[in-house]
Design an enzyme around this catalytic site. Structure first.
Site, PDB file in Angstrom:
ATOM      1  CE  LYS A  35      -0.951   6.158  -5.994  1.00 34.21           C
ATOM      2  NZ  LYS A  35      -0.320   6.836  -4.840  1.00 34.21           N
ATOM      3  CE1 TYR A 255      -6.440 -27.870  -8.139  1.00 34.50           C
ATOM      4  CE2 TYR A 255      -7.250 -25.634  -8.486  1.00 34.50           C
ATOM      5  CZ  TYR A 255      -6.711 -26.805  -8.969  1.00 34.50           C
ATOM      6  OH  TYR A 255      -6.432 -26.911 -10.305  1.00 34.50           O
TER       7      TYR A 255
HETATM    8  C1  LIG Z   1      -1.361   7.539  -4.117  1.00 33.01           C
HETATM    9  C2  LIG Z   1      -1.133   8.879  -3.572  1.00 33.01           C
HETATM   10  C3  LIG Z   1      -2.206   9.725  -3.260  1.00 33.01           C
HETATM   11  C4  LIG Z   1      -3.656   9.272  -3.324  1.00 33.01           C
HETATM   12  O1  LIG Z   1      -3.937   8.514  -2.160  1.00 33.01           O
HETATM   13  P1  LIG Z   1      -5.412   7.925  -1.869  1.00 33.01           P
HETATM   14  O2  LIG Z   1      -5.262   7.283  -0.540  1.00 33.01           O
HETATM   15  O3  LIG Z   1      -5.689   6.942  -2.939  1.00 33.01           O
HETATM   16  O4  LIG Z   1      -6.336   9.068  -1.881  1.00 33.01           O
HETATM   17  C5  LIG Z   1      -1.921  11.018  -2.872  1.00 33.01           C
HETATM   18  N1  LIG Z   1      -0.639  11.450  -2.769  1.00 33.01           N
HETATM   19  C6  LIG Z   1       0.417  10.648  -3.031  1.00 33.01           C
HETATM   20  C7  LIG Z   1       1.793  11.187  -2.891  1.00 33.01           C
HETATM   21  C8  LIG Z   1       0.204   9.342  -3.433  1.00 33.01           C
HETATM   22  O5  LIG Z   1       1.253   8.554  -3.681  1.00 33.01           O
END
Ligand SMILES: *Cc1c(COP(=O)(O)O)cnc(C)c1O
Length: 358
Positions: A35, A255
């Site tokens: 994702k 800044y």
């Molecule tokens: C993002 C996500 C993961 C992966 O989590 P990590 O901490 O990056 O390993 C697994 N399961 C779900 C439902 C998620 O939303």
């Protein structure tokens, strides 16, 4: 010098991390979570490098469609499922797995029919209180899904852990207990562990694991480095020095005059800023690699530039390469200086930063 800042993506490191995860998963199938543009690493190219995975997971339908359009035929889970009939049809057409976490999604399947086109992952809220059926609602949800005619081609069960990144967390034990209680006597495949669950040896023995951050070579824990878990950094965010200046003792840089030279100093100006996703919340003292040597961020990050105190370093000149995070400088360490986590730095690099596959 036209492409000063770029994110170099080490696809061998991705493959290496997948193999480390596979060894840790002890026979469980691996769902590579890609994702958020594969946590900033480039959705399609990362997924192609991770073709050894048993499945992919994305948050949004568009991401799944992009993977299919790239010719990827492997199982893909929609972690939030679908919300409209049009999305459901797209999901069916592209053979996507649905997570069902809310009664409205069951209604959608009841209204639309054709549930046999889907493998459905029923999400149980075992305590995180984000998505999923409460344990007391789960039995009813399962009954409704089983009664669909035709029925889903497969049913699987999942939950997500809120605190697996902290070891021996009573919350995790309570979540696992609630999940076990709610699913007792059922014979479905299950999935619980994210990266932290996997490396923390929580919920092993499940059929599927869902690693994200570990694939990209960052640590799911604050008290343990990615390297010590055998993981290699995948993204190296790199740029170069575009100017050098001597700053008299007591003069400030950038800044707000947020950093003042403690002694006559040599300061390198680097073409990287918050417009690229290098957070403005990174404070003076944050490590930066300049020509492979550790140096410290000096003053506020600007939109397109930042300053580094390179006093006493050797051979720093205009054009010297700079690493903001990645090979030689763990992203976890940099994130700590911004009061955030590697996830946010990695998926926060901006569109204008070109990704370069290595
Ligand atoms: C993002 C996500 C993961 C992966 O989590 P990590 O901490 O990056 O390993 C697994 N399961 C779900 C439902 C998620 O939303």
């Amino acid at each position: 010098m036209s492409r000063l800042i770029r994110a170099v993506i080490d696809t061998n490191a991705l493959r290496h991390n997948l193999s480390v995860i596979r060894a840790r998963a002890r026979g469980a199938k691996v769902i590579a979570v890609v994702k958020a543009n594969a946590y900033g690493h480039g959705l399609v190219s990362a997924a192609l490098a991770l073709q050894g995975a048993d499945a992919y997971a994305v948050a949004r339908l568009e991401e799944a469609l992009a993977l299919r359009a790239a010719g990827i035929g492997t199982r893909i889970l929609l972690l939030q499922g679908v919300f409209t009939a049009a999305q459901l049809e797209d999901a069916a057409h592209e053979r996507l797995d649905l997570v069902v976490h809310d009664a409205s999604q069951i209604e959608l399947l009841e209204r639309t029919g054709g549930a046999d086109r889907f493998a459905v992952w029923i999400k149980i809220d075992s305590g995180m209180h984000r998505l999923g059926f409460a344990p007391e609602e789960f039995a009813a949800a399962l009954t409704r899904l089983r009664r669909l005619t035709p029925a889903p081609s497969e049913l699987r069960l999942m939950t997500h852990l809120a605190c697996a990144n902290e070891r021996d967390e009573p919350v995790t034990r309570a979540q696992l207990q609630r999940f076990r209680d709610a699913t007792r006597g059922l014979d479905y495949e299950i999935s619980i562990a994210n990266s932290a669950g996997l490396f923390g040896e929580v919920a092993l023995g499940c059929h599927w694991v869902r690693p994200g951050i570990a694939l990209y070579g960052a640590s799911p824990f604050t008290d343990c480095s990615a390297a010590s878990l055998g993981l290699e950094p995948v993204m190296t965010l790199t740029s170069s020095v575009i100017a050098l200046r001597r700053v008299p003792r007591g003069d400030s840089v950038g800044y707000g005059g947020a950093w003042a030279a403690p002694r006559e100093s040599l300061v390198a100006i680097v073409a990287a800023g918050y417009g690229d996703g290098v957070h403005r919340s990174l404070v003076s003292g944050t490590p930066v690699l300049v020509g492979g040597q550790r140096a410290a961020l000096a003053g506020r990050v600007s939109m397109d530039m930042l300053a580094v105190d390179v006093t006493g370093l050797e051979n720093v000149q205009v054009g010297t390469p700079v690493v903001l995070w990645g090979a030689g400088l763990p992203v976890d360490e940099v994130a700590h200086h911004a009061g955030t986590i590697a996830y946010e730095l990695l998926c926060g690099i901006s569109q204008r930063v070109p990704l370069e596959l290595k």
